[in-house]
Structures are given as structure tokens and as C-alpha cells.
Design a protein around this motif. Structure first.
Motif, PDB file in Angstrom:
ATOM      1  N   PRO A 294     -29.630 -10.005  -2.967  1.00  0.00           N
ATOM      2  CA  PRO A 294     -30.962  -9.725  -2.413  1.00  0.00           C
ATOM      3  C   PRO A 294     -31.290 -10.597  -1.199  1.00  0.00           C
ATOM      4  N   TRP A 295     -30.614 -11.728  -1.076  1.00  0.00           N
ATOM      5  CA  TRP A 295     -30.752 -12.600   0.101  1.00  0.00           C
ATOM      6  C   TRP A 295     -29.584 -13.566   0.107  1.00  0.00           C
ATOM      7  N   ILE A 296     -29.361 -14.199   1.268  1.00  0.00           N
ATOM      8  CA  ILE A 296     -28.302 -15.207   1.393  1.00  0.00           C
ATOM      9  C   ILE A 296     -28.995 -16.557   1.539  1.00  0.00           C
ATOM     10  N   PRO A 297     -29.043 -17.358   0.481  1.00  0.00           N
ATOM     11  CA  PRO A 297     -29.911 -18.546   0.459  1.00  0.00           C
ATOM     12  C   PRO A 297     -29.544 -19.635   1.449  1.00  0.00           C
ATOM     13  N   PHE A 298     -28.359 -19.575   2.046  1.00  0.00           N
ATOM     14  CA  PHE A 298     -27.968 -20.595   3.013  1.00  0.00           C
ATOM     15  C   PHE A 298     -28.976 -20.684   4.164  1.00  0.00           C
ATOM     16  N   LYS A 299     -29.474 -19.508   4.605  1.00  0.00           N
ATOM     17  CA  LYS A 299     -30.400 -19.502   5.739  1.00  0.00           C
ATOM     18  C   LYS A 299     -31.619 -18.620   5.536  1.00  0.00           C
ATOM     19  N   TYR A 309     -38.646 -11.525 -10.411  1.00  0.00           N
ATOM     20  CA  TYR A 309     -38.139 -10.758 -11.542  1.00  0.00           C
ATOM     21  C   TYR A 309     -36.913  -9.983 -11.061  1.00  0.00           C
ATOM     22  N   TYR A 310     -35.902  -9.902 -11.911  1.00  0.00           N
ATOM     23  CA  TYR A 310     -34.654  -9.249 -11.525  1.00  0.00           C
ATOM     24  C   TYR A 310     -34.316  -8.149 -12.517  1.00  0.00           C
ATOM     25  N   ILE A 311     -34.125  -6.930 -12.002  1.00  0.00           N
ATOM     26  CA  ILE A 311     -33.769  -5.776 -12.839  1.00  0.00           C
ATOM     27  C   ILE A 311     -32.456  -5.187 -12.332  1.00  0.00           C
ATOM     28  N   PRO A 315     -27.340  -7.646 -15.001  1.00  0.00           N
ATOM     29  CA  PRO A 315     -28.135  -8.725 -14.411  1.00  0.00           C
ATOM     30  C   PRO A 315     -27.463 -10.092 -14.411  1.00  0.00           C
ATOM     31  N   LEU A 316     -26.404 -10.278 -15.182  1.00  0.00           N
ATOM     32  CA  LEU A 316     -25.734 -11.575 -15.218  1.00  0.00           C
ATOM     33  C   LEU A 316     -24.555 -11.649 -14.257  1.00  0.00           C
ATOM     34  N   TRP A 323     -22.716 -16.854  -8.920  1.00  0.00           N
ATOM     35  CA  TRP A 323     -23.870 -15.976  -8.634  1.00  0.00           C
ATOM     36  C   TRP A 323     -25.063 -16.484  -9.420  1.00  0.00           C
ATOM     37  N   TYR A 324     -26.173 -16.722  -8.747  1.00  0.00           N
ATOM     38  CA  TYR A 324     -27.426 -17.010  -9.442  1.00  0.00           C
ATOM     39  C   TYR A 324     -28.580 -16.890  -8.465  1.00  0.00           C
TER      40      TYR A 324
END
Length: 586
Positions: A294-299, A309-311, A315-316, A323-324
Motif C-alpha cells: 500500500p506504500w513504500i515506507p522508506f520515503k 485497518y487491513y483487509i 493478510p499475513l 512484510w509488515y
């Protein structure tokens, strides 16, 4: 039938399960299957049709595209471990793209002195005998097994397809030795209604209330999705949900049309976005639904205070070692089912209409601002063609009966931004990273729905990965014409961008040496012309673009494939390549 074998029962089971095509690359392990198919044809017995594919990558990619359009898994037939390995990146694509398909491969015979029909009689039967053929693909399959007898082969086929079609969907792999596939057996009749996939999963009812309450508190909610559009009904439920609550939608690395781009709540796309998305950073409530990344947290990531919330059906992400995301709750649920639950609950919930209408106005303004920026980027280029102008020109020829298969890489974000698709099922991506999916998938999509016009978008690298000599031969032989548009920058632009993303001031940048230039340049469209009789044309100037598209579209609708090789600004040669080229010229 006079000779009813395990192969006959196997093929019958596929027919009974609704499989229409066998995308096949036959080998020395398939005499029994070839004999069963020939016998059925002689006797007028209906079995899945063979689509001969000169390369396994094309075979599995075609089955992939067919399943995306029709929802029905097809069969891919390859030979032993060599054919299995030649499936290559297509296996990764089917696994990561959650596409149901049944792959069957023979194995080397297990007798060598004529003890059984099918015993070893060619030197290759020793060379291709490996300790664990199924292990080659086990990490990419939902299920794998070996057919050991014809007495229960139908049960094995129906079980494999039941697993393939159950969410999250995916590929399955069966193998069988020559002796087993030649074995005479007794016909078995099964009730196929007893082999349906599992029912879609839902959110536990007790968890709906907290979700709704957190949503009601939010000032700046956001939905992020990537592949929700694989289910057209899920798109309807998402539109209903977002319209009611005035929630903007951000598509992250999409590989389907997930939300109509002309809806004022649609707020763009992101891929390997180098900067922070302002909607993502501003959001205080995020529903990430059907999205691996859903996004690339580095930037580019949400704020620390955002309630997430994640559906997802998975989901794991147990198949992804790293992955988290910081989600308050993870729900293992089908998107359509979960959104129906949420929408039903919202219909009984008191909401602040004034706050919602204010938010709706703000989002509409944001949407319109994006559209103005898009239109500016699409302006007619006076000199060299731009991806934005080419995509805008393609958009003009797309109608309600068009499906776009999209494997652009460095132009990936631009493709979704400027095609502006609005209809569920109108655009497809592989959902994965195994390049070369595009050509086979386009042919598979055309076979799945012959009434559709298929427009296939690929970079020059992806086009070559697709094995075009096989793609366009198959397209001509089986009357599945496609229009391919190559975005040709004469090199691999993506590795260059990846290198600059990590080493912006490195030696590669200093010397302009990225080892990605395709010199000497190939005349790519001519490959399709030679192999499949395709209309081939190179486009180098902006004034040629729209006329060439119209001409190529007319050709495809008349029954002939077409390939337009569109020259974008080339990847620059580094100084060493320039010196070598000058030296060679002298």
C-alpha cells in the motif's frame, strides 16, 4: 472409447471442470495424452482445445490472461523438469498475481526395460530424471501432487482446481509418469458440484463496530488498494462505501481498474513514488484493502498517528519473508464480502453529513487539480514523443469493448494516470514482477473474450522478454489478433532508475555507465511480422502517432495483429560506448 487411459480420464476431468484450453508445449513424456486427444478428435468427443505454444512462458502467460478475463482456470501442459523450468517468471506471476491455473508436467518413465507401456526408450529419459521435480515450483504453488494411478485421477484434478479457485487463488501443479498416463483404467463419473471452491470469507461481526466507530471519528480517511478490481462486484461495493462517506481513493501499484478514475473521489496512483504522498501523510484513518504494497515506507508512508485497518484474503503475507504494516487490525476477508458488511452497517449508522460534504468538496478540488496537471503533461510534444502523449493518444481509441494489458515499467505510473480507465476489467497487469507476461496474456485475454479489442502495452525490454516470435505465431494460428504498442527507449530504463535511487551521486551516474543500452537496436516490430504476419510499423515523430494508432486498430479489427514500435527518447549512451562506437565507425 476403445482405449480408456489415465490420460483420457485426466482430460475428461478438465473438460468437466470447465477448462476450455490446454496451453501446451508437448514433449517425450506426453504420448498417452497426444494419443487420447487424437482419439477423441477422431470420435467427435469434446475435450479442451489444444493451443500449441512454442514457448512455455507464453503458454502460462496466456492461461494467466485468460483466467483474469474469464475467472476460469485453464490448463498448461509442459514436459518434465526442463519444460517446468522454462515456465520461468510466469510461475512467479501466477503465484503473486493470485491467478488460478493448473500446470501438468510429465516425468521421466520409471521403468527402463520395457516392463510397462511407456518405458524409457530415448536417451533424454535418463538426462531429465531429477530427484525432486515438484520441488522446482513448490514455493510458487498452492498445491502440488503426483498422479500415480488412473483410478482416482479425476478426484485429483478436481481437488487441484478446487484449491486453485479458492481464495486467495493461485496455480497448482500435477505430474505423472509415462507409464501411469498410459495405464488403462475404468471411467469414473463425479458430481462436480461437490468440488466447488470454498465460500468467500468475511469479517467477524463483532469487529465491524470498532471499525465503524474509528471511521466516524476520522477527519481525513483514505482508502488504498491495488487489486480489488480483480472482482468487478467489489468495485461496486467500494464505490458505494466511498461515495457515502466521501473517502478518497489512492491506487498503489494497481494491476486492475480498482476505482473509476472519473469519480471525483479518485485521487491518483503511486508506484515507486520518490516523495511523500500528501493524502497518505494527512490521513488519520486508512483502509488498506487488497494491496500487497500500500506504500513504500522508506520515503512515503502514513503518519504515526494514523489508524490503519487491513483487509485481504491473505493478510499475513506468509509467502513474503519481510512484510509488515502498522495496522490496528488485520482481517482475512474477501473484499466484496467485507465491504458489503461495512456498507450494511453504515446504512444503520448516524453520520455527520455536514462534515462529509465539506470533505467531498475538498477532495473534488484535489481531483480536479490532478486532472489539470495530467492534461498539461499530455500536451502535443514539438520534438520527441513522450509517454504521456502516447498514452493520451491510446486513451482516445479505447472504448467499452477494449481490454488493455499493461506491462509498462518505467512508465507504469504514467500509464494508469493517463489512460484514466473507468470500467472494471478494462485494464490488466500481471500483479507481479516476472517481465514478459504481456504478449501471452494479451492472446489469452482475446481467447477468453473474442468480442474484445486487446491493446497490449509493453516496454522494449518487456516485449523481448515475452518471446514475441512465439506470441504472434500463436495469435495468428488461433485467430487472436492483438494490438501491441512498444514504448521503446532502446534500453532498460528501470535498472538505471533503480541505481540512481540508491546511488544518486555514484560512479555509475558520474560516468553514465549503467549497462542498459540496447545497441545495436533491433527492429522489434519486424519480429512479430516475420513470426505471425503482424502489421509492423515504427513511429518516431509525434505527428505520426494518432494516424498510426487508427490504422493499426483497423488492422486488428480486421483479424490481423499489429505492432507499433514507438520511439521515445533513448537511454543515453555512456562515454565509453560512444568512444567504442566512434572507433568502430572509423
Amino acid at each position: 472409447m476403445e482405449n480408456y487411459t489415465t490420460s483420457t480420464a485426466f482430460l475428461e476431468a478438465l473438460q468437466e471442470a470447465g477448462v476450455s484450453y490446454l496451453f501446451s508445449n508437448f514433449g517425450s513424456d506426453h504420448p498417452a495424452m497426444i494419443e487420447a486427444l487424437a482419439q477423441a478428435e477422431k470420435e467427435g468427443k469434446k475435450l479442451p482445445k489444444v493451443i500449441t505454444c512454442p514457448h512455455e512462458m507464453v503458454a502460462l502467460s496466456a492461461a494467466h490472461g485468460y483466467a483474469q478475463v474469464s475467472g476460469e482456470p485453464q490448463a498448461v501442459i509442459v514436459h518434465v523438469e526442463c519444460g517446468t523450468q522454462n515456465l520461468g517468471a510466469a510461475i512467479h506471476n501466477a503465484w503473486k498475481g493470485r491467478v488460478p491455473v493448473l500446470v501438468f508436467a510429465g516425468t521421466s518413465p520409471y521403468t527402463q526395460e520395457g516392463e510397462l507401456l511407456g518405458s524409457r526408450n530415448e536417451f533424454i529419459h535418463w538426462i531429465q530424471d531429477v530427484p525432486d521435480q515438484r520441488g522446482i515450483v513448490r514455493g510458487y504453488m498452492k498445491y502440488d501432487n503426483e498422479i500415480r494411478t488412473g483410478t482416482n485421477v479425476k478426484q485429483m484434478v478436481h481437488r487441484a482446481l478446487q484449491i486453485a479457485k479458492s481464495g486467495p487463488k493461485g496455480p497448482v501443479y500435477l505430474v505423472g509418469a509415462r507409464e501411469v498416463m498410459e495405464e488403462e483404467t475404468t471411467k469414473v463419473n463425479l458430481n462436480t458440484e461437490l468440488w466447488e471452491p470454498i465460500a468467500p470469507s468475511a469479517i467477524a461481526p463483532k469487529d465491524i463496530g470498532p471499525f465503524i466507530e474509528d471511521l466516524r471519528k476520522a477527519e481525513h480517511p483514505l482508502v488504498v488498494t491495488s487489486y480489488l478490481g480483480k472482482n468487478k462486484q467489489a468495485v461496486e461495493e467500494l464505490v458505494k462505501f466511498c461515495d457515502k462517506m466521501a473517502i478518497p481513493v489512492l491506487e498503489s501499484v494497481p494491476n486492475y481498474m480498482n476505482f473509476p478514475s472519473d469519480n471525483p473521489l479518485h485521487c491518483g496512483y503511486q508506484w515507486n513514488t520518490p516523495g511523500q504522498n500528501d493524502l497518505l501523510s494527512k490521513a488519520d484513518f486508512i483502509l488498506a484493502i487488497d494491496s500487497d504494497v500500500p506504500w513504500i515506507p522508506f520515503k512515503n508512508k502514513p503518519s504515526k498517528n494514523a489508524v490503519i485497518y487491513y483487509i485481504d484474503e491473505d493478510p499475513l503475507k506468509e509467502g513474503m519473508p519481510l512484510w509488515y504494516i502498522p495496522s490496528r487490525r488485520f482481517f482475512a476477508a474477501d473484499a466484496e464480502t467485507a465491504l458489503q458488511q461495512i456498507n450494511d452497517s453504515l446504512s444503520l449508522t448516524e453520520i455527520n453529513e455536514r462534515k462529509i460534504e465539506q470533505r467531498r468538496k475538498e477532495i473534488k478540488d484535489y481531483h480536479l487539480q490532478q486532472r489539470q496537471e495530467q492534461e498539461e503533461a499530455e500536451k502535443y510534444p514539438e520534438e520527441a514523443l513522450t509517454p504521456e502523449y502516447v498514452l493520451a493518444s491510446v486513451r482516445e481509441i479505447v472504448d467499452e469493448d477494449t481490454i488493455v494489458t499493461n506491462e509498462l515499467i518505467s512508465s507504469y505510473q504514467a500509464s494508469y494516470t493517463h489512460l484514466n480507465m473507468t470500467k472494471p476489467g478494462s485494464i490488466l497487469g500481471s500483479g507481479a514482477g516476472g517481465l514478459g507476461w504481456n504478449g501471452g496474456a494479451a492472446v489469452g485475454a482475446k481467447l477468453a473474450d473474442p468480442t474484445k479489442t486487446i491493446i497490449n502495452l509493453a516496454g522494449d525490454g518487456c516485449y523481448m522478454f515475452s518471446v514475441p516470435s512465439a506470441v504472434y505465431w500463436v495469435a495468428r494460428k488461433y485467430d487472436a489478433p492483438i494490438l501491441t504498442i512498444i514504448f521503446n527507449n532502446r534500453g532498460w530504463n528501470s535498472p538505471k532508475l533503480s541505481t540512481l535511487g540508491v546511488h544518486p551521486d555514484g560512479v555509475a551516474n558520474e560516468t553514465d555507465q549503467f549497462f542498459v543500452d540496447f545497441t545495436p537496436h533491433a527492429d522489434l516490430s519486424k519480429i512479430a511480422e516475420a513470426a505471425g504476419g503482424a502489421y509492423a510499423r515504427k513511429i518516431e515523430k509525434p505527428e505520426e502517432m494518432k494516424g498510426a494508432l487508427k490504422e493499426a486498430l483497423d488492422v486488428v479489427r480486421s483479424g490481423q495483429s499489429a505492432v507499433l514500435d514507438v520511439y521515445l527518447p533513448a537511454i543515453k549512451k555512456n562515454k565509453f560506448e560512444k568512444e567504442n562506437e566512434e572507433h568502430a565507425t572509423v
